[in-house]
Design an enzyme around this catalytic site. Sequence first.
Site, PDB file in Angstrom:
ATOM      1  N   LYS A 147       0.854  -1.194   0.000  1.00 52.15           N
ATOM      2  CA  LYS A 147       0.000   0.000   0.000  1.00 52.15           C
ATOM      3  C   LYS A 147       0.881   1.232   0.000  1.00 52.15           C
ATOM      4  O   LYS A 147       1.856   1.313   0.753  1.00 52.15           O
ATOM      5  CB  LYS A 147      -0.877  -0.034   1.254  1.00 52.15           C
ATOM      6  CG  LYS A 147      -1.628   1.239   1.540  1.00 52.15           C
ATOM      7  CD  LYS A 147      -2.624   0.978   2.640  1.00 52.15           C
ATOM      8  CE  LYS A 147      -3.107   2.225   3.296  1.00 52.15           C
ATOM      9  NZ  LYS A 147      -4.167   1.993   4.248  1.00 52.15           N
TER      10      LYS A 147
HETATM   11  C1  R5P Z   1      -2.648   4.880   8.182  1.00 50.79           C
HETATM   12  O1  R5P Z   1      -1.637   4.730   8.752  1.00 50.79           O
HETATM   13  C2  R5P Z   1      -3.654   3.882   8.128  1.00 50.79           C
HETATM   14  O2  R5P Z   1      -3.052   2.645   7.924  1.00 50.79           O
HETATM   15  C3  R5P Z   1      -4.741   4.058   7.093  1.00 50.79           C
HETATM   16  O3  R5P Z   1      -5.339   2.824   6.921  1.00 50.79           O
HETATM   17  C4  R5P Z   1      -4.295   4.533   5.757  1.00 50.79           C
HETATM   18  O4  R5P Z   1      -3.618   5.739   5.839  1.00 50.79           O
HETATM   19  C5  R5P Z   1      -5.456   4.643   4.768  1.00 50.79           C
HETATM   20  O5  R5P Z   1      -6.383   5.514   5.169  1.00 50.79           O
HETATM   21  P1  R5P Z   1      -6.589   6.931   4.487  1.00 50.79           P
HETATM   22  O6  R5P Z   1      -7.262   6.655   3.168  1.00 50.79           O
HETATM   23  O7  R5P Z   1      -7.448   7.659   5.434  1.00 50.79           O
HETATM   24  O8  R5P Z   1      -5.244   7.551   4.272  1.00 50.79           O
END
Ligand code: R5P
Length: 299
Positions: free
Chosen positions: A203
């Site tokens: 990711k």
């Molecule tokens: C962040 O550290 C978290 O793992 C979130 O799951 C990730 O950032 C994704 O969420 P967002 O779309 O709010 O950035």
Amino acid sequence: MADFEDLQDGKNFYLDVPQTSPAFGLKGCGSLEWGMKNRLARIFDPSDGHTLMLAIDHGYFQGPTTGLERIDVVIPPLIPFADALMLTRGTLRSTISAEMQKPAVLRVSGGQSILKELSNELVAVDIDDALRLNASALAVQVYIGGVHEHESIRNLSQVTNAGNRYGIPTLAVTGVGKELTRDARYLGLATRICAEMGAHVVKTYFCERNFERVAAGCPVPLVIAGGKKLPEFEALQMAYRAIQEGAAGVDMGRNIFQCEDPVAMVQAVRSVVHGKESAAQAYDLFHTLKASRRTSEHV
Ligand code: R5P
């Protein structure tokens, strides 16, 4: 005792039909074990290889995040439109129904808060507990260039080794500190290191320029985080461009659950991720769904 009555010899061996060897199309995952593939196929829709993962793990370092104050109220209506849910074991056990049919991507690294150095994480969940929770993947944060880069890569290795023993894939989450630039050069470095260390899915963040190079240089599926809340059209455009430029999906949180109408937004994002809709079409869908939900609320 086994029933031996009326035993008949088999007849239908289809001797003229060669046995099929089912292919597994997910990028870089063809040589994995059956259990690993099966878990990945629950997360990434086999019909297009894409996923809409709903990220609700933010509380693990920032407490009751805006939009996630009451997960038990806000999140259940969104689950039918997501392919997977990314969350902590505390949230899973306490607020999500065990009747949920969607795969859980379990955050297993943590150990810091927004008050301290963010890269200072440890592996917080044993593989035994992940198995008890029927996790379909394990998510671990990796801070390339961060203060605790080495420890975070060690966490990734530890989680991947444990998951490999039981056929549970690892999602490496590239964490960026405030001081790091989210450009293609940095994201390419971070995502490639995660994949080389054995992550099955990585990711990262979308970048305006050369994201396709980041995706191409990562030999396993890449999903993008949404990042901070954006106007809906911009968030949809980012998701659309990421998919067009090689991402296998999104692992999106704030741009869905902080939206004025999260149920409409999750469906709009879904139409981009799975429906091949453009950002403009998805934005129209968002407004249509939002309007019809408002009307039904007032009837
Ligand atoms: C962040 O550290 C978290 O793992 C979130 O799951 C990730 O950032 C994704 O969420 P967002 O779309 O709010 O950035």
